[in-house]
Design a protein around this motif. Structure first.
Motif, mmCIF file in Angstrom:
data_model
loop_
_atom_site.group_PDB
_atom_site.id
_atom_site.type_symbol
_atom_site.label_atom_id
_atom_site.label_comp_id
_atom_site.label_asym_id
_atom_site.label_seq_id
_atom_site.Cartn_x
_atom_site.Cartn_y
_atom_site.Cartn_z
ATOM 1 N N HIS A 203 3.908 9.321 -8.364
ATOM 2 C CA HIS A 203 4.549 9.007 -7.097
ATOM 3 C C HIS A 203 3.520 8.999 -5.965
ATOM 4 C CE1 HIS A 203 8.156 9.477 -9.403
ATOM 5 N NE2 HIS A 203 7.824 10.721 -9.707
ATOM 6 N N VAL A 204 2.529 9.863 -6.077
ATOM 7 C CA VAL A 204 1.426 9.837 -5.113
ATOM 8 C C VAL A 204 0.568 8.593 -5.344
ATOM 9 C CG1 VAL A 204 -0.620 11.048 -4.276
ATOM 10 C CG2 VAL A 204 1.414 12.345 -4.935
ATOM 11 N N ALA A 205 0.340 8.256 -6.613
ATOM 12 C CA ALA A 205 -0.494 7.100 -6.943
ATOM 13 C C ALA A 205 0.089 5.810 -6.395
ATOM 14 C CB ALA A 205 -0.677 6.996 -8.454
ATOM 15 N N ASP A 206 1.415 5.740 -6.273
ATOM 16 C CA ASP A 206 2.041 4.540 -5.715
ATOM 17 C C ASP A 206 1.650 4.323 -4.257
ATOM 18 O OD1 ASP A 206 3.326 3.785 -8.031
ATOM 19 O OD2 ASP A 206 5.205 4.808 -7.540
ATOM 20 N N SER A 207 1.121 5.360 -3.607
ATOM 21 C CA SER A 207 0.735 5.243 -2.198
ATOM 22 C C SER A 207 -0.753 4.955 -2.024
ATOM 23 C CB SER A 207 1.071 6.549 -1.457
ATOM 24 O OG SER A 207 0.185 7.594 -1.840
ATOM 25 N N PHE A 208 -1.500 4.876 -3.124
ATOM 26 C CA PHE A 208 -2.952 4.685 -3.032
ATOM 27 C C PHE A 208 -3.294 3.376 -2.320
ATOM 28 C CE2 PHE A 208 -4.111 7.310 -7.081
ATOM 29 C CZ PHE A 208 -3.819 8.477 -6.394
ATOM 30 N N ALA A 209 -4.456 3.373 -1.688
ATOM 31 C CA ALA A 209 -4.963 2.174 -1.033
ATOM 32 C C ALA A 209 -5.204 1.070 -2.054
ATOM 33 C CB ALA A 209 -6.267 2.496 -0.303
ATOM 34 N N THR A 210 -5.071 -0.170 -1.588
ATOM 35 C CA THR A 210 -5.339 -1.332 -2.432
ATOM 36 C C THR A 210 -6.295 -2.259 -1.696
ATOM 37 O OG1 THR A 210 -3.540 -2.703 -1.548
ATOM 38 C CG2 THR A 210 -2.983 -1.178 -3.333
ATOM 39 N N SER A 211 -6.770 -3.268 -2.405
ATOM 40 C CA SER A 211 -7.675 -4.228 -1.775
ATOM 41 C C SER A 211 -6.977 -4.989 -0.651
ATOM 42 C CB SER A 211 -8.216 -5.205 -2.820
ATOM 43 O OG SER A 211 -7.157 -5.836 -3.513
ATOM 44 N N ASP A 212 -5.650 -5.099 -0.724
ATOM 45 C CA ASP A 212 -4.900 -5.781 0.332
ATOM 46 C C ASP A 212 -4.432 -4.835 1.429
ATOM 47 O OD1 ASP A 212 -5.098 -8.260 -0.939
ATOM 48 O OD2 ASP A 212 -3.313 -7.863 -2.170
ATOM 49 N N ASN A 213 -4.463 -3.534 1.168
ATOM 50 C CA ASN A 213 -4.005 -2.539 2.133
ATOM 51 C C ASN A 213 -4.941 -1.338 2.059
ATOM 52 O OD1 ASN A 213 -2.702 -0.690 3.757
ATOM 53 N ND2 ASN A 213 -0.831 -0.581 2.525
ATOM 54 N N PHE A 214 -5.993 -1.374 2.851
ATOM 55 C CA PHE A 214 -7.049 -0.367 2.769
ATOM 56 C C PHE A 214 -6.541 1.051 3.040
ATOM 57 C CE2 PHE A 214 -10.734 1.998 4.432
ATOM 58 C CZ PHE A 214 -11.619 1.818 3.380
ATOM 59 N N SER A 215 -5.498 1.179 3.848
ATOM 60 C CA SER A 215 -4.972 2.505 4.182
ATOM 61 C C SER A 215 -3.949 3.009 3.167
ATOM 62 C CB SER A 215 -4.313 2.476 5.565
ATOM 63 O OG SER A 215 -5.238 2.106 6.558
ATOM 64 N N GLY A 216 -3.396 2.105 2.378
ATOM 65 C CA GLY A 216 -2.326 2.515 1.496
ATOM 66 C C GLY A 216 -1.128 2.977 2.302
ATOM 67 N N SER A 217 -0.303 3.836 1.716
ATOM 68 C CA SER A 217 0.832 4.404 2.442
ATOM 69 C C SER A 217 0.461 5.803 2.932
ATOM 70 C CB SER A 217 2.064 4.489 1.540
ATOM 71 O OG SER A 217 3.114 5.166 2.203
ATOM 72 N N THR A 218 0.639 6.052 4.210
ATOM 73 C CA THR A 218 0.296 7.361 4.774
ATOM 74 C C THR A 218 1.534 8.173 5.138
ATOM 75 O OG1 THR A 218 0.119 6.352 6.976
ATOM 76 C CG2 THR A 218 -1.910 6.511 5.654
ATOM 77 N N ASP A 219 2.685 7.700 4.714
ATOM 78 C CA ASP A 219 3.949 8.384 4.982
ATOM 79 C C ASP A 219 4.327 9.232 3.774
ATOM 80 O OD1 ASP A 219 6.466 9.240 5.646
ATOM 81 O OD2 ASP A 219 7.314 7.233 5.969
ATOM 82 N N ARG A 220 4.359 10.546 3.956
ATOM 83 C CA ARG A 220 4.661 11.441 2.841
ATOM 84 C C ARG A 220 6.147 11.443 2.466
ATOM 85 N NH1 ARG A 220 1.003 15.345 1.275
ATOM 86 N NH2 ARG A 220 2.786 16.471 0.414
ATOM 87 N N ALA A 221 7.001 11.055 3.373
ATOM 88 C CA ALA A 221 8.450 11.187 3.128
ATOM 89 C C ALA A 221 8.913 10.437 1.884
ATOM 90 C CB ALA A 221 9.228 10.724 4.365
ATOM 91 N N PRO A 222 8.548 9.165 1.694
ATOM 92 C CA PRO A 222 8.990 8.478 0.469
ATOM 93 C C PRO A 222 8.417 9.104 -0.804
ATOM 94 C CG PRO A 222 8.239 6.901 2.127
ATOM 95 C CD PRO A 222 7.827 8.260 2.597
#
Length: 251
Positions: A203-222
């Motif tokens: 579930h944390v890995a789903d928030s990792f940064a990608t080549s299209d989204n350098f920041s990834g997801s920074t919202d812990r709630a989901p």
């Protein structure tokens, strides 16, 4: 001294390698997985086949071209074994004439299996067939299912010690990289680690940064919500946590 499987999941685009051996930490040196391709280098292993091979495959070279060049340049090619998948989905494999029997490989349209120092050809065949048949499983589970079938068919003729599982989801890093370096039943332990990864890590890995989204997801709630939901499903099914983690009690 090892058998391994490389596969690409046509549904998800994921690429993975699973490996098992009576050789310490085989998961650290055999599997090399990139965003679009993969290499498993084994037998009397040459790590550079994995490092250079993956780099060239990721740059767009064909698997047959890369493998033929590695074989031609290596004075120890007779004792090497390697199979690889390129960005176009093509497989290539090499089992040197000096690899310890039983040794061989089998390639298909979506997966390949190679092994050496095995109890017999049935190990590679069983691994190959089991992957082909388990179409309903997610890639990590499907790879482990195939490896267990190979083990049940005889596996490494010297016994068991280590295993590894590496999955890539189209980025330059592996989204899942599990290893069992020294264990009496490494594939069973690898399966336990995979289940533990689904409690929090995935579930944390789903928030990792990608080549299209350098920041990834920074919202812990989901992430926290997904972890809670997974825990609730596990408890409702009556399945205990398989994690061996400890909690530090607050004073």
């Amino acid at each position: 001294m090892t058998y391994s499987i490389i596969a690409r999941d046509a549904r998800t685009g994921e690429i993975g390698i699973a490996v098992a051996s009576r050789f310490f930490a085989c998961g650290a040196i055999v599997p090399h997985v990139g965003a679009t391709s993969a290499v498993a280098t084994q037998a009397f292993v040459n790590p550079l086949w994995g490092i250079e091979g993956l780099s060239r495959l990721e740059a767009g070279e064909a698997a047959e071209t890369v493998l033929a060049d590695l074989v031609q340049r290596d004075g120890g090619q007779a004792i090497r074994q390697c199979h690889m998948l390129d960005a176009e989905g093509r497989f290539a494999a090499h089992t040197g004439a000096g690899c310890v029997d039983w040794c061989g490989h089998l390639t298909g349209e979506a997966h390949s299996v190679a092994g050496n120092m095995l109890t017999g050809p049935e190990v590679v065949q069983a691994t190959f067939d089991a992957y082909e048949e388990a179409r309903d499983l997610p890639l990590p589970d499907r790879l482990l299912h195939a490896m267990r079938a190979g083990e049940e068919a005889g596996g490494d003729k010297r016994g068991r010690q280590a295993a590894g599982l590496k999955i890539n989801r189209g980025e330059r890093y592996a989204v899942l990289d599990l290893r069992v370096d020294d264990h009496a039943d490494p594939l069973a332990e690898l399966a336990r680690l995979l289940e533990v990864s689904r409690e929090r890590y995935v579930h944390v890995a789903d928030s990792f940064a990608t080549s299209d989204n350098f920041s990834g997801s920074t919202d812990r709630a989901p992430i926290d919500a997904a972890i809670r939901a997974a825990e609730e499903r596990r408890r409702a099914a009556g399945r205990p946590s398989l994690s061996q983690a400890t909690d530090t009690a607050e004073a």
